[in-house]
Design an enzyme around this catalytic site. Structure first.
Site, PDB file in Angstrom:
ATOM      1  N   LYS A 148     -36.033  24.734  38.886  1.00 11.43           N
ATOM      2  CA  LYS A 148     -36.964  25.301  37.892  1.00 11.43           C
ATOM      3  C   LYS A 148     -37.358  26.710  38.316  1.00 11.43           C
ATOM      4  O   LYS A 148     -37.960  26.913  39.368  1.00 11.43           O
ATOM      5  CB  LYS A 148     -38.201  24.412  37.757  1.00 11.43           C
ATOM      6  CG  LYS A 148     -39.109  24.824  36.595  1.00 11.43           C
ATOM      7  CD  LYS A 148     -40.133  23.744  36.300  1.00 11.43           C
ATOM      8  CE  LYS A 148     -40.990  24.080  35.104  1.00 11.43           C
ATOM      9  NZ  LYS A 148     -41.924  22.989  34.779  1.00 11.43           N
TER      10      LYS A 148
ATOM     11  N   ILE B  67     -38.502  28.522  31.526  1.00 10.82           N
ATOM     12  CA  ILE B  67     -39.209  29.056  32.674  1.00 10.82           C
ATOM     13  C   ILE B  67     -40.431  28.199  33.045  1.00 10.82           C
ATOM     14  O   ILE B  67     -40.930  27.445  32.215  1.00 10.82           O
ATOM     15  CB  ILE B  67     -39.740  30.494  32.377  1.00 10.82           C
ATOM     16  CG1 ILE B  67     -40.573  30.470  31.082  1.00 10.82           C
ATOM     17  CG2 ILE B  67     -38.617  31.483  32.259  1.00 10.82           C
ATOM     18  CD1 ILE B  67     -41.239  31.792  30.697  1.00 10.82           C
TER      19      ILE B  67
ATOM     20  N   ASN C 120     -38.958  22.318  42.176  1.00 13.51           N
ATOM     21  CA  ASN C 120     -40.025  23.226  41.750  1.00 13.51           C
ATOM     22  C   ASN C 120     -40.190  24.347  42.772  1.00 13.51           C
ATOM     23  O   ASN C 120     -40.875  24.177  43.771  1.00 13.51           O
ATOM     24  CB  ASN C 120     -41.321  22.415  41.598  1.00 13.51           C
ATOM     25  CG  ASN C 120     -42.453  23.241  41.028  1.00 13.51           C
ATOM     26  OD1 ASN C 120     -42.347  24.450  40.887  1.00 13.51           O
ATOM     27  ND2 ASN C 120     -43.539  22.572  40.680  1.00 13.51           N
TER      28      ASN C 120
ATOM     29  N   CYS D  57     -44.117  27.123  41.311  1.00  9.71           N
ATOM     30  CA  CYS D  57     -45.505  26.859  40.952  1.00  9.71           C
ATOM     31  C   CYS D  57     -46.380  28.052  41.350  1.00  9.71           C
ATOM     32  O   CYS D  57     -46.395  28.442  42.513  1.00  9.71           O
ATOM     33  CB  CYS D  57     -46.031  25.595  41.631  1.00  9.71           C
ATOM     34  SG  CYS D  57     -47.767  25.296  41.213  1.00  9.71           S
TER      35      CYS D  57
ATOM     36  N   GLY E 138     -41.028  26.747  27.357  1.00 11.90           N
ATOM     37  CA  GLY E 138     -42.051  27.755  27.180  1.00 11.90           C
ATOM     38  C   GLY E 138     -42.505  27.856  25.740  1.00 11.90           C
ATOM     39  O   GLY E 138     -41.827  28.447  24.906  1.00 11.90           O
TER      40      GLY E 138
ATOM     41  N   GLY F 173     -43.832  21.401  26.745  1.00 12.63           N
ATOM     42  CA  GLY F 173     -44.883  21.406  27.764  1.00 12.63           C
ATOM     43  C   GLY F 173     -46.248  21.168  27.166  1.00 12.63           C
ATOM     44  O   GLY F 173     -46.537  20.091  26.640  1.00 12.63           O
TER      45      GLY F 173
ATOM     46  N   GLY G 177     -52.836  22.985  40.848  1.00 13.56           N
ATOM     47  CA  GLY G 177     -52.541  22.997  42.285  1.00 13.56           C
ATOM     48  C   GLY G 177     -51.729  21.791  42.743  1.00 13.56           C
ATOM     49  O   GLY G 177     -51.950  21.264  43.838  1.00 13.56           O
ATOM     50  N   LEU G 178     -50.784  21.369  41.899  1.00 15.55           N
ATOM     51  CA  LEU G 178     -49.873  20.271  42.253  1.00 15.55           C
ATOM     52  C   LEU G 178     -50.586  18.979  42.674  1.00 15.55           C
ATOM     53  O   LEU G 178     -50.104  18.240  43.535  1.00 15.55           O
ATOM     54  CB  LEU G 178     -48.908  20.699  43.371  1.00 15.55           C
ATOM     55  CG  LEU G 178     -47.954  21.861  43.069  1.00 15.55           C
ATOM     56  CD1 LEU G 178     -47.024  22.103  44.260  1.00 15.55           C
ATOM     57  CD2 LEU G 178     -47.128  21.620  41.817  1.00 15.55           C
TER      58      LEU G 178
END
Lengths: 262, 301
Positions: free
Chosen positions: B164, B190, B126, B129, B242, B264, B71-72
């Site tokens: 993004k 992605i 971003n 999200c 990804g 990532g 949630g950022l």
């Protein structure tokens, strides 16, 4: 904190559900302290994908050997349990903050429940080696669940079982509550509690400590992704509606007052 | 061999970056990773005000991957500038600030605060999200909104501006073209896929928010396919993300048309991944007699 390949020295069952592992620890990685943890990549493949965190249950500085006690409870720990002496492990550690050791005039009161046994055992050993007297309660469901008692070494431990099949009948929280009730208020002010185990047990320890005005340190468990404080995944709620704290890097040891107990 | 990659006005020392949200603000990994092996650090998303993030649990492991519902959570732009940027600015890699907001004005607000600061090489916007109600996906799935936002942000900076993209869209090329139309220098392709895990015994989703973002090797074929399509739809560079775990995974993205890649959640599993991927790309380029990383993409038959 370093990433390195460790060699397994021993990896054996110590009860129906629990295993104890010992592995080599290079001095360049730093010296693990009670309350700290390490992570292991149990498989070179992608299942399971994430590393698994384990608290240290001991460290032999002379022999450069670290140890942990873990419960077999999923694919990751089953893979780890199947590993043999001489096999290598991808290890990162030591991670997180250790238990703050009690002041010289303080009496440490230790509580370990189930999966929380390792770090409390480590703390008990360090205190014993320093010539400190400690109260130490270790809880299990029944006598059948008690781990190999040689793991306790020379630490004076009171075994607690929920059904009374061995030792004190009741939980570690029951035992410590009774201990604090018996103590006079002067000696209580010189006590400090240390606890690791399931959340319900830690909450019981916190509430008991609050009731008697004793400081309580808890070591908390949470699912982790990065284990270094980057991903914000392994949080627990901070006290006072003050957001969240990261178990891996703000903890895993917290003063119990700093966490919101739900 | 020269591994330099050009993204708009910015030159990356090598094509391997570490993805936003998986590398904090850089300093968290300092003791485990030699940052000089990394081409670029994409910071944790930065919003105008600090965000505590979503309720726990936030992480659940999935087959060959993981689902997150962070949630950022972030320190907000002011604390970022005060406490996090000095370390990043002194690091040997390019610093790309991932910018997020609940509406267009919030993106602008963050960029206006960051733009006068030293040590920032570019921005990654971003718009993808899956874990927030506003800003994230709703913005990233509407090409007209993307163009409008990027156009506004383009006026604020001459530094590299990267958008993004979300895979949670019918046609990702429409979003990529919209970003290019707005003036973006590149697109990252992605972000995580939406996913859900249900606790059967509790008869409820594991996450309070229900849906989370899926990452890890499980999504790699999706990322490669979308990179392949996007790189044929736009003329700006594509940064592939990804499920990259090793050099061959990264090379799939480069062959598919990417100019650079981001690692990532593989960093969680093995922090040495970015350096290994970098070394493997270099070895491949030498073996294939490529004079630059961009040559790799021309090798695809």
């Amino acid at each position: 904190m370093k990433q390195f390949r460790a060699s397994i020295v021993s990896n054996r069952p110590v009860s129906d559900d629990f295993h104890a592992i010992e592995f080599t620890w290079p001095s360049a990685a730093g010296i693990p302290a009670p309350g700290q943890f390490f992570t292991v990549r149990v498989s070179d493949g992608t299942v399971p994908f994430l590393r698994r965190p384990f608290a240290f249950s001991g460290f032999d500085g002379a022999g450069h050997i670290a140890s942990a006690i873990y419960k077999r409870r999923g694919r990751g720990t089953e893979i780890l349990a199947a590993k043999k002496e001489g096999e290598t492990l991808d290890v990162i550690g030591p991670s997180g903050n250790p238990f703050m050791l009690p002041a010289p005039n303080c009496t440490p009161v230790l509580a370990a429940g189930g999966i929380g046994l390792g770090p409390v055992l480590f703390l008990a050993r360090v205190l014993h080696d320093a010539g400190r007297r400690a109260v130490f309660a270790a809880g299990f469901r029944t006598a059948m669940d008690i781990v190999d008692k040689t793991l306790f070494g020379q630490s004076a431990v009171t075994l607690c079982t929920d059904d009374g099949s061995e030792g004190f009948k009741g939980t570690t929280v029951d035992y410590i509550r009774q201990y604090l009730e018996r103590a006079d208020s002067v000696s209580r002010t010189a006590m400090v509690m240390y606890a690791c185990g399931p959340m319900a047990m830690l909450k019981g320890c916190h509430e008991t400590a609050q009731r008697f005005g004793v400081t309580c340190y808890v070591s908390v468990e949470q699912v982790m992704a990065c284990g270094v404080g980057a991903c914000m995944g392994c949080v627990v709620k901070a006290a006072g509606g003050n957001g969240y704290v990261r178990v891996c890097s703000d903890g895993p040891v917290f003063n119990s007052r700093d966490i919101e107990w739900i | 061999m020269d591994l330099n990659v050009k993204i708009g006005p910015m030159t990356l020392r090598n094509p391997v970056g570490v993805a936003s949200g998986t590398f904090g603000y850089g300093s968290e990994y300092e003791s485990l990773i030699d940052l000089s092996a990394i081409g670029a650090i994409y910071t944790k998303a930065i919003t105008p005000a600090p965000r505590h993030g979503n309720d726990v649990p936030r992480i659940v492991e999935t087959p060959s991957g993981m689902l997150n519902s962070i949630g950022l959570a972030n320190v907000g732009v002011e604390r970022f500038i005060r406490e996090k940027l000095p370390f990043l600015a002194a690091s040997p890699c390019a610093v790309i600030c991932n910018v997020a907001g609940a509406d267009e004005d919030e993106y602008v607000q963050v960029m206006e605060r960051l733009e006068p600061q030293g040590g920032i090489d570019g921005y990654e916007i971003n718009v993808s999200c899956p874990n927030v109600k506003h800003g994230g996906l709703a913005l990233g799935t509407d090409p007209a909104l993307i163009t409008c936002l990027v156009r506004r942000l383009r006026q604020l900076t001459k530094k590299a501006l990267i958008v993004k993209l979300t895979p949670n869209i019918t046609d990702i090329t429409a979003a990529a073209i919209a970003a290019e139309d707005g003036g973006a220098d590149a697109v990252s392709c992605i972000n995580s896929l939406i996913g859900m895990v249900i606790d059967v015994r509790a008869k409820q989703p594991v996450f309070r928010a229900g849906i989370g973002g899926l990452s890890g090797p499980a999504i790699r074929p999706v990322g490669v396919a979308m990179t392949y399509r996007v790189s044929r739809a736009v003329s700006i560079p594509v940064i592939g993300i990804g499920g990259i775990m090793c050099a061959d995974d990264a090379l799939q993205y480069l062959l598919a048309g990417a100019s650079a890649v981001q690692i990532g959640s593989a960093t969680f599993a093995d922090p040495s991944t970015p350096a290994r991927v970098r070394d493997g790309i270099e070895a491949f380029c030498i073996e294939e007699k490529c004079t630059c990383v961009d040559d790799v993409r021309r090798l695809l038959r």
